[in-house]
Design a protein around this motif. Structure first.
Motif, PDB file in Angstrom:
ATOM      1  N   TYR A   1     -23.270  43.547 -83.642  1.00  0.00           N
ATOM      2  CA  TYR A   1     -23.170  42.554 -84.720  1.00  0.00           C
ATOM      3  C   TYR A   1     -24.368  41.602 -84.670  1.00  0.00           C
ATOM      4  CZ  TYR A   1     -21.204  38.750 -87.541  1.00  0.00           C
ATOM      5  OH  TYR A   1     -21.002  37.778 -88.489  1.00  0.00           O
ATOM      6  N   GLN A   2     -24.984  41.346 -85.816  1.00  0.00           N
ATOM      7  CA  GLN A   2     -26.202  40.528 -85.861  1.00  0.00           C
ATOM      8  C   GLN A   2     -25.989  39.172 -86.543  1.00  0.00           C
ATOM      9  OE1 GLN A   2     -29.165  41.344 -84.471  1.00  0.00           O
ATOM     10  NE2 GLN A   2     -28.222  43.206 -83.675  1.00  0.00           N
ATOM     11  N   GLY A   3     -24.829  38.964 -87.135  1.00  0.00           N
ATOM     12  CA  GLY A   3     -24.639  37.776 -87.965  1.00  0.00           C
ATOM     13  C   GLY A   3     -24.130  36.572 -87.191  1.00  0.00           C
ATOM     14  N   PHE A   4     -23.690  35.576 -87.942  1.00  0.00           N
ATOM     15  CA  PHE A   4     -23.085  34.377 -87.389  1.00  0.00           C
ATOM     16  C   PHE A   4     -21.721  34.227 -88.041  1.00  0.00           C
ATOM     17  CE2 PHE A   4     -27.611  33.858 -86.916  1.00  0.00           C
ATOM     18  CZ  PHE A   4     -27.727  33.374 -85.620  1.00  0.00           C
TER      19      PHE A   4
ATOM     20  N   PHE B   1     -29.386  29.775 -93.196  1.00  0.00           N
ATOM     21  CA  PHE B   1     -29.808  31.163 -93.267  1.00  0.00           C
ATOM     22  C   PHE B   1     -29.997  31.675 -91.843  1.00  0.00           C
ATOM     23  CE2 PHE B   1     -30.600  33.059 -97.393  1.00  0.00           C
ATOM     24  CZ  PHE B   1     -30.766  34.386 -97.046  1.00  0.00           C
ATOM     25  N   GLY B   2     -29.576  32.905 -91.625  1.00  0.00           N
ATOM     26  CA  GLY B   2     -29.835  33.567 -90.345  1.00  0.00           C
ATOM     27  C   GLY B   2     -31.013  34.510 -90.508  1.00  0.00           C
ATOM     28  N   TYR B   3     -31.860  34.585 -89.485  1.00  0.00           N
ATOM     29  CA  TYR B   3     -33.059  35.427 -89.520  1.00  0.00           C
ATOM     30  C   TYR B   3     -33.079  36.353 -88.310  1.00  0.00           C
ATOM     31  CZ  TYR B   3     -34.481  31.854 -92.822  1.00  0.00           C
ATOM     32  OH  TYR B   3     -34.511  30.989 -93.889  1.00  0.00           O
TER      33      TYR B   3
ATOM     34  N   LEU C   1     -16.358  40.025 -83.747  1.00  0.00           N
ATOM     35  CA  LEU C   1     -17.583  40.605 -83.168  1.00  0.00           C
ATOM     36  C   LEU C   1     -18.522  39.582 -82.533  1.00  0.00           C
ATOM     37  CD1 LEU C   1     -18.425  43.248 -85.966  1.00  0.00           C
ATOM     38  CD2 LEU C   1     -17.003  43.550 -83.917  1.00  0.00           C
ATOM     39  N   LEU C   2     -18.063  38.325 -82.418  1.00  0.00           N
ATOM     40  CA  LEU C   2     -18.921  37.302 -81.811  1.00  0.00           C
ATOM     41  C   LEU C   2     -18.052  36.238 -81.146  1.00  0.00           C
ATOM     42  CD1 LEU C   2     -21.756  35.987 -81.428  1.00  0.00           C
ATOM     43  CD2 LEU C   2     -21.455  34.916 -83.675  1.00  0.00           C
ATOM     44  N   GLU C   3     -18.348  35.969 -79.875  1.00  0.00           N
ATOM     45  CA  GLU C   3     -17.730  34.848 -79.165  1.00  0.00           C
ATOM     46  C   GLU C   3     -18.844  33.864 -78.814  1.00  0.00           C
ATOM     47  OE1 GLU C   3     -14.138  36.306 -76.400  1.00  0.00           O
ATOM     48  OE2 GLU C   3     -16.072  37.180 -75.870  1.00  0.00           O
ATOM     49  N   GLN C   4     -18.558  32.572 -79.001  1.00  0.00           N
ATOM     50  CA  GLN C   4     -19.560  31.543 -78.733  1.00  0.00           C
ATOM     51  C   GLN C   4     -18.924  30.365 -78.011  1.00  0.00           C
ATOM     52  OE1 GLN C   4     -20.472  31.727 -83.145  1.00  0.00           O
ATOM     53  NE2 GLN C   4     -22.292  30.668 -82.402  1.00  0.00           N
ATOM     54  N   ALA C   5     -19.729  29.669 -77.235  1.00  0.00           N
ATOM     55  CA  ALA C   5     -19.316  28.419 -76.601  1.00  0.00           C
ATOM     56  C   ALA C   5     -20.575  27.598 -76.398  1.00  0.00           C
ATOM     57  CB  ALA C   5     -18.631  28.686 -75.268  1.00  0.00           C
ATOM     58  N   SER C   6     -20.413  26.308 -76.120  1.00  0.00           N
ATOM     59  CA  SER C   6     -21.593  25.466 -75.929  1.00  0.00           C
ATOM     60  C   SER C   6     -21.248  24.291 -75.028  1.00  0.00           C
ATOM     61  CB  SER C   6     -22.107  24.948 -77.279  1.00  0.00           C
ATOM     62  OG  SER C   6     -21.095  24.216 -77.933  1.00  0.00           O
TER      63      SER C   6
END
Ligand code: NI
Length: 273
Positions: free
Chosen positions: A248-251, A80-82, A206-211
């Motif tokens: 954008y707020q989601g995952f 769940f995202g909060y 709407l989302l770019e991610q890296a780690s």
């Protein structure tokens, strides 16, 4: 406990396990940046007193609100995202392992661990950085879990704490793209998780991610056997505005699926998503 105290304690525990995170944050601050965290992620089992449903009230009490559920079929997770009570605070991503989907031997190992959790352990929000609430598993038990779920194996030895914090690239000024952020992190001698490509997602979703790849440390298993294991990592996220001009707020599940592999011992290159 107020929300500032909550995140200060959570961060202190996280950097004790993840020295690279402090190193990364210090480097960006030295470059003149202000660090805002996009989200913090937690892992748990859907068994015993530490289920997602049992932990969620601590987030709600801090003013978080439910945003959206997520499902990861291949990794056997639900999440769940909060959303935070104010924009300068991180979102929270809380996932749990669907233990029923593992083999019976793996389930019995997990049951043996969660049965040791004292009933009072989950009463306070500090449960979210309580670490391992059970005796260390044997290396054989850890390997058995690893065969079916890297997430289960990681959780069996690391316990409840922030799996990762995430720097908001939107809040950076000079390092304003994922490419620039990753280049800066690599100058520090740290490695980027290659699973699914260095940058997961795109402006279109709407989302770019890296780690980074998780830090490593020696761990003593029950019986005294010592092995090097993965602890925690740092993530970087850049969000885009949607057609209505809203950030954008989601995952993005396909991206998060590969981010989970940051704690793998041998992350897969360009694994299909
Ligand atoms: Ni994340």
């Amino acid at each position: 406990m107020d929300i500032q105290q909550f995140f200060a304690a959570l961060w202190d525990d996280y950097v004790a396990m993840t020295p690279q995170a402090q190193k990364i944050q210090d480097a960006f601050v030295a470059d003149g940046e202000t660090i805002v965290n996009d989200h913090v992620a937690f892992r748990t089992f859907d068994r015993g007193p530490i289920t997602l449903a049992a932990l969620e009230p601590h987030l709600l009490a801090l003013g978080y609100t439910r945003f959206a559920p997520y499902d990861f079929t291949e990794k056997k997770l639900r999440a769940f995202g909060y959303l935070p009570p104010s924009a300068n605070l991180p979102r929270v991503f809380l996932s749990e392992l669907k233990c029923d989907e593992l083999s019976l031997p793996a389930q019995s190992i997990i049951d043996e661990l969660v049965s040791q959790i004292p009933p009072s352990a989950t009463l306070e929000p500090s449960v979210l950085w309580a670490g391992r609430l059970w005796q260390a598993p044997t290396f054989a038990q850890y390997q058995r879990l690893m065969e079916e779920s890297e997430y289960a194996a990681w959780l069996s030895i690391i316990g409840l704490r922030a799996n990762h914090f995430t720097i908001s690239v939107n809040a950076l000024t000079t390092h304003d793209t994922l490419d620039k952020v990753l280049a800066r992190v690599e100058v520090l001698g740290l490695s980027i998780n290659p699973a699914g490509g260095r940058i997961k997602g795109s402006p279109e979703v709407l989302l770019e991610q890296a780690s980074t790849l998780a830090d490593r440390q020696s761990f003593t298993f029950a019986g005294g056997e010592q092995h090097e294991i993965s602890t925690c990592y740092y993530e970087f996220a850049r969000r885009y505005v949607d057609g209505d001009g809203q950030l954008y707020q989601g995952f993005v599940a396909a991206s998060a699926d590969k981010i989970f592999e940051s704690t793998n011992t041998t992350p897969r290159e360009n694994a299909p998503s």
